[in-house]
Motif scaffolding. Structure first.
Motif, PDB file in Angstrom:
ATOM      1  N   GLU A  78       0.826  -1.204   0.000  1.00 44.57           N
ATOM      2  CA  GLU A  78       0.000   0.000   0.000  1.00 44.57           C
ATOM      3  C   GLU A  78       0.868   1.265   0.000  1.00 44.57           C
ATOM      4  O   GLU A  78       0.581   2.232  -0.716  1.00 44.57           O
ATOM      5  N   GLN A  82       0.915   4.223  -2.759  1.00 45.27           N
ATOM      6  CA  GLN A  82       0.839   5.625  -2.329  1.00 45.27           C
ATOM      7  C   GLN A  82       1.990   6.434  -2.929  1.00 45.27           C
ATOM      8  O   GLN A  82       1.798   7.551  -3.411  1.00 45.27           O
ATOM      9  N   THR A  86       1.358   9.476  -5.384  1.00 42.40           N
ATOM     10  CA  THR A  86       1.682  10.795  -4.858  1.00 42.40           C
ATOM     11  C   THR A  86       2.902  11.397  -5.537  1.00 42.40           C
ATOM     12  O   THR A  86       2.946  12.588  -5.810  1.00 42.40           O
ATOM     13  N   ARG A 130      -6.693   6.973  -6.537  1.00 40.12           N
ATOM     14  CA  ARG A 130      -7.038   7.228  -5.126  1.00 40.12           C
ATOM     15  C   ARG A 130      -8.497   6.863  -4.845  1.00 40.12           C
ATOM     16  O   ARG A 130      -8.803   6.226  -3.840  1.00 40.12           O
ATOM     17  N   LEU A 135      -7.672   5.307  -1.367  1.00 33.37           N
ATOM     18  CA  LEU A 135      -6.406   5.700  -0.756  1.00 33.37           C
ATOM     19  C   LEU A 135      -6.534   7.071  -0.126  1.00 33.37           C
ATOM     20  O   LEU A 135      -7.060   7.993  -0.750  1.00 33.37           O
ATOM     21  N   ALA A 138      -0.987  10.457   1.494  1.00 31.85           N
ATOM     22  CA  ALA A 138       0.229   9.990   2.148  1.00 31.85           C
ATOM     23  C   ALA A 138       0.766  11.107   3.033  1.00 31.85           C
ATOM     24  O   ALA A 138       0.759  12.270   2.642  1.00 31.85           O
TER      25      ALA A 138
END
Length: 184
Positions: A78, A82, A86, A130, A135, A138
């Motif tokens: 995960e 991320q 990101t 996302r 998600l 972050a």
């Protein structure tokens, strides 16, 4: 439910969007490296540069470049997703890390992000991934990347037995006029 490679590969839209961020979940068929202490590494994907992503038994994600560099880039699958969402230019952050300096990595991230401001397709990909994977944001992906690589103890070897080097590179954004200007 934890995010796993199986969850990601079950969603074709997410796969397509991740591919636009240079992450493919089609692993190489032939092993071209070994990892000390890992009998059957689970390669989960690759990138357009010929690099491989490996999910280690510890659940860390290891990146092995085709240029003889390797290191753990995330402490979970995960966290890896991320990072990719990101900071899709995460590999460039490492290239311009000044030999593994967190402040240089932050400068590189800011400059690289500035170069993406008009990249609607990347921003759309980020948002869709996302949303589809639920998600959150972050906390500090650059610091997480730095910490993962700095603590990386995986020893990756080429088929001839020679060890790979760290993913931290010696350049800074000052070596690149486009990024130097983007940071100004």
């Amino acid at each position: 439910m934890p995010l796993t490679p199986e969850v990601v590969t079950a969603d074709r839209a997410v796969l397509a969007r991740l591919a636009s961020l240079d992450v493919s979940f089609v692993p190489d068929e032939e092993p071209w490296f070994t990892i000390d202490g890992v009998e059957n590494p689970r390669q989960i994907g690759s990138d357009g540069n010929g690099g491989a992503f490996v999910l280690l038994p510890s659940q860390d994600v290891l990146y092995v470049s085709s240029e003889g560099r390797a290191g753990i880039v995330a402490d979970s699958f995960e966290a890896f997703i991320q990072l990719v969402v990101t900071r899709p230019y995460w590999l460039d952050i490492l290239k311009f890390s000044g030999g593994g300096d967190l402040q240089e990595m932050r400068r590189a991230a800011e400059a690289l992000e500035a170069t993406l401001e008009d990249e609607d397709d990347i921003n759309e990909a980020r948002e869709e991934i996302r949303k589809r994977l639920d998600l959150g944001e972050a906390d500090d992906p650059v610091a997480a990347l730095y910490e993962a690589i700095a603590a990386s103890d995986a020893i990756v070897r080429a088929t001839d037995g020679s060890p790979f080097t760290t993913l931290f590179n010696r350049f800074s954004i000052d070596n690149n006029p486009i990024l130097r200007n983007a940071a100004a």
